[in-house]
Design an enzyme around this catalytic site. Structure first.
Site, PDB file in Angstrom:
ATOM      1  N   GLY A  65     -13.974   6.182   5.502  1.00  0.00           N
ATOM      2  CA  GLY A  65     -12.951   7.217   5.456  1.00  0.00           C
ATOM      3  C   GLY A  65     -12.928   8.077   6.701  1.00  0.00           C
ATOM      4  O   GLY A  65     -13.832   8.030   7.544  1.00  0.00           O
TER       5      GLY A  65
ATOM      6  N   TRP B  29      -6.837   7.223  -0.583  1.00  0.00           N
ATOM      7  CA  TRP B  29      -7.700   8.336  -0.999  1.00  0.00           C
ATOM      8  C   TRP B  29      -7.772   9.304   0.174  1.00  0.00           C
ATOM      9  O   TRP B  29      -8.138   8.921   1.276  1.00  0.00           O
ATOM     10  CB  TRP B  29      -9.081   7.777  -1.334  1.00  0.00           C
TER      11      TRP B  29
ATOM     12  N   GLU C 100       0.842  -1.203   0.000  1.00  0.00           N
ATOM     13  CA  GLU C 100       0.000   0.000   0.000  1.00  0.00           C
ATOM     14  C   GLU C 100       0.874   1.249   0.000  1.00  0.00           C
ATOM     15  O   GLU C 100       1.883   1.325   0.694  1.00  0.00           O
ATOM     16  CB  GLU C 100      -0.919   0.026   1.223  1.00  0.00           C
TER      17      GLU C 100
ATOM     18  N   ASP D 232     -13.702   2.780  15.332  1.00  0.00           N
ATOM     19  CA  ASP D 232     -14.571   3.596  16.175  1.00  0.00           C
ATOM     20  C   ASP D 232     -15.108   2.863  17.397  1.00  0.00           C
ATOM     21  O   ASP D 232     -15.436   3.485  18.405  1.00  0.00           O
ATOM     22  CB  ASP D 232     -15.753   4.127  15.351  1.00  0.00           C
TER      23      ASP D 232
ATOM     24  N   LYS E 297     -21.785  -5.989   4.712  1.00  0.00           N
ATOM     25  CA  LYS E 297     -20.994  -5.461   3.592  1.00  0.00           C
ATOM     26  C   LYS E 297     -20.578  -6.594   2.647  1.00  0.00           C
ATOM     27  O   LYS E 297     -20.630  -6.448   1.427  1.00  0.00           O
ATOM     28  CB  LYS E 297     -19.755  -4.735   4.117  1.00  0.00           C
TER      29      LYS E 297
END
Length: 556
Positions: A112, A53, A21, A147, A170
């Site tokens: 994000g 991003w 990455e 989170d 998902k």
């Protein structure tokens, strides 16, 4: 090709996938340095690479450009991060349409982070509020958010189960792959994998490994991500925190041991967060025996783009051997790419050209490159004939491309090998150079007594000299492999040579003479004179067993 298909294919062969990455640098120099680093790292054959991003789409244009160049110029399967926070649907659709047009098939779908200066996530009008919305919008990839983790580095049982259920939604919505956040406690990762399997998540779960490169950066990143740090890791780091080399060495050791444990429990892929650095990530893979610097292989003599539209391309003119980026740029508008045989290129439309070193010094290895090459230094096979090239340049034949003859060399040869193990490769000797009309006349005369030599020569004014027909296509590289047809990836094609000659001559002024801005500068005038009076010559010795291409120049 889709990343999920590549990972599953490797797993079926009993192999482990690995990937890198990167993130978009803030400066143009940083971007240039990143691509140089990518080129080196991609040579080791990662399954894919991804590019991040920026929060709220802050690096959207740069990320799109880098992803496209990764896929089409660096020639590695690319995955682009795409976030939905503070992102209108129109901007997301633009990103998806852009990468599809560039042959990219892989997206890592993320909620994000909030943009810099914001501490809350905002759903913009007409946008998405969560990554599940984004996965429902486009079948993407997934990376978890921290989170639900409390200040103690742990999530409550209720929050953890809720997060797992959300993750399964998902996957059920179409995500093919899960890439985890960085971690340093392998037991946490292994439990996570087991818990995912227990609730019916069957897709590959790829562990995200971030090598520790410096102490302060490690604390900053783990704090931001709320990563649990095992006590033994902190105990090892604290005494060496001011010794950067010691920290890096420990980071490599820790990363290696983490990966060994993970792989031993059946995981078949690793994703390395490089932070745009190469040494630690490569060292971990070398320690694991997954890569070997002495065994870098090539599927073809040139690197094929990962672009889905070019996946079957396997033939190119040799003229762009040292300028692959230019060739890719000038052929990107083609609807079909040659496979198996070159065919008739006269109907193909090459795109427009978009773009004081001494040739003798280049052949000696004293210079990294020439204006006619995008590559870094001499290629391994060139070093086989560099002494002859030095003599040739001393005689006024200014070489810009060459290859030695090869007769049934093993395909795993470190100098001329390509195509994988078990095969044999062949090459006709090839030379491409600039010379004066006087020297060309002498070469043509000499070739009359050498029937195995074919040549093409042209000057800037399109004066053509050749002993072959303009429709003749000459294979100059080919390979024979088990259970495959003969592959001939490099050819000499007169029609393409006409296109290439414009680029080759223009390089004299665009990349060289322009270094001397004064119109009356003697060096500039000399270069312009050479450009306007010399011929570009392509020479092939078709007898790859007993021929000697350099005999043409014996009495020159």
């Amino acid at each position: 090709m889709k990343v999920i298909d590549k990972i599953q294919s490797l797993a079926d062969e009993g192999k482990t996938a690995f990937s890198f990455e990167f993130f978009p640098p803030k400066t143009e120099d940083g971007v240039d340095n990143l691509f140089e680093r990518m080129d080196r790292m991609v040579a080791y054959g990662p399954t894919f690479c991804d590019i991040t991003w920026g929060a709220g789409g802050s690096t959207a244009d740069l990320t799109l450009d880098i992803a496209s160049r990764m896929q089409n110029v660096v020639c590695v399967e690319s995955m682009m991060h795409l976030t939905c926070t503070n992102m209108p649907v129109e901007k997301i659709d633009h990103a998806l349409e852009t990468i599809r047009a560039n042959g990219i098939q892989n997206v890592l779908a993320l909620r994000g982070d909030p943009p810099h200066g914001h501490d809350k996530f905002v759903k913009v009008e007409g946008g998405f509020g969560c990554a599940l919305d984004l996965v429902n919008h486009v079948r993407g990839k997934y990376e978890a958010h921290p989170d639900v983790i409390g200040e103690n580095g742990l999530a409550s049982d209720e929050a953890y189960q809720s997060d797992l259920e959300y993750l399964k939604r998902k996957v059920d919505a179409g995500a093919d792959l899960i890439v985890t956040q960085l971690f340093y406690d392998t037991d946490v990762f292994l439990k996570f994998v087991n818990d995912c399997r227990q609730i019916g998540i069957k897709c590959p779960i790829v562990p995200g490994i971030m090598p520790i490169n410096n102490y302060k950066g490690f604390l900053r990143m783990t704090g931001f991500c709320k990563t649990k740090i095992p006590a033994e890791v902190m105990a090892a780091l604290e005494p060496i925190q001011d010794n950067e080399e010691a920290v890096k060495a420990y980071g490599i050791h820790l990363g290696t041991e983490m990966c060994r444990k993970i792989l031993a429990h059946g995981t078949k892929s690793l994703h390395l967060y490089t932070l745009n650095m190469e040494k630690s990530a490569l060292a971990i893979l070398m320690n694991l025996g997954m890569i070997d610097e002495s065994k870098i292989s090539r599927s073809l003599p040139w690197r094929r783009p990962a672009n889905v539209f070019r996946t079957k391309e396997d033939v190119r003119p040799i003229f762009w051997a040292n300028r692959p980026k230019s060739y890719i740029s000038r052929t990107k508008g083609w609807e079909d790419f040659p496979q198996g045989r070159w065919g008739d290129s006269r109907s193909a439309s090459y795109g427009a050209l978009t773009d004081h070193q001494r040739f003798r010094e280049l052949c000696l290895g004293n210079l990294k490159s020439s204006p006619w090459s995008e590559l870094d230094g001499l290629q391994p096979e060139t070093k086989i004939i560099n002494e002859q090239l030095v003599k040739l340049n001393s005689k006024g034949c200014l070489t810009i491309n060459s290859q030695p003859s090869v007769n049934a060399e093993r395909s795993d040869s470190s100098t001329v090998g390509w195509g994988g193990p078990g095969g044999y490769v062949y090459q006709k000797a090839y030379l491409e150079f600039f010379c004066s009309k006087e020297k060309l006349d002498a070469i043509v005369e000499k070739c009359k007594a050498l029937p195995s030599i074919t040549y093409i020569a042209v000057n800037k004014g399109d004066n053509w000299v050749s002993n072959t027909a303009q429709s003749d296509v000459n294979a100059v590289t080919w390979g024979v492999f088990p259970a495959k047809e003969i592959i001939q990836p490099t050819i000499v094609d007169p029609a393409s040579f006409k296109v290439w000659k414009d680029e080759a001559f223009e390089t004299w002024s665009r990349s060289w003479a322009n270094l001397y801005p004064e119109a009356a500068d003697p060096s500039r005038n000399l270069l312009e004179e050479v450009k306007n009076s010399y011929y570009l010559v392509s020479l092939v010795e078709n007898d790859y067993i007993n021929g000697d291409i350099f005999s043409v120049f014996a009495d020159l």
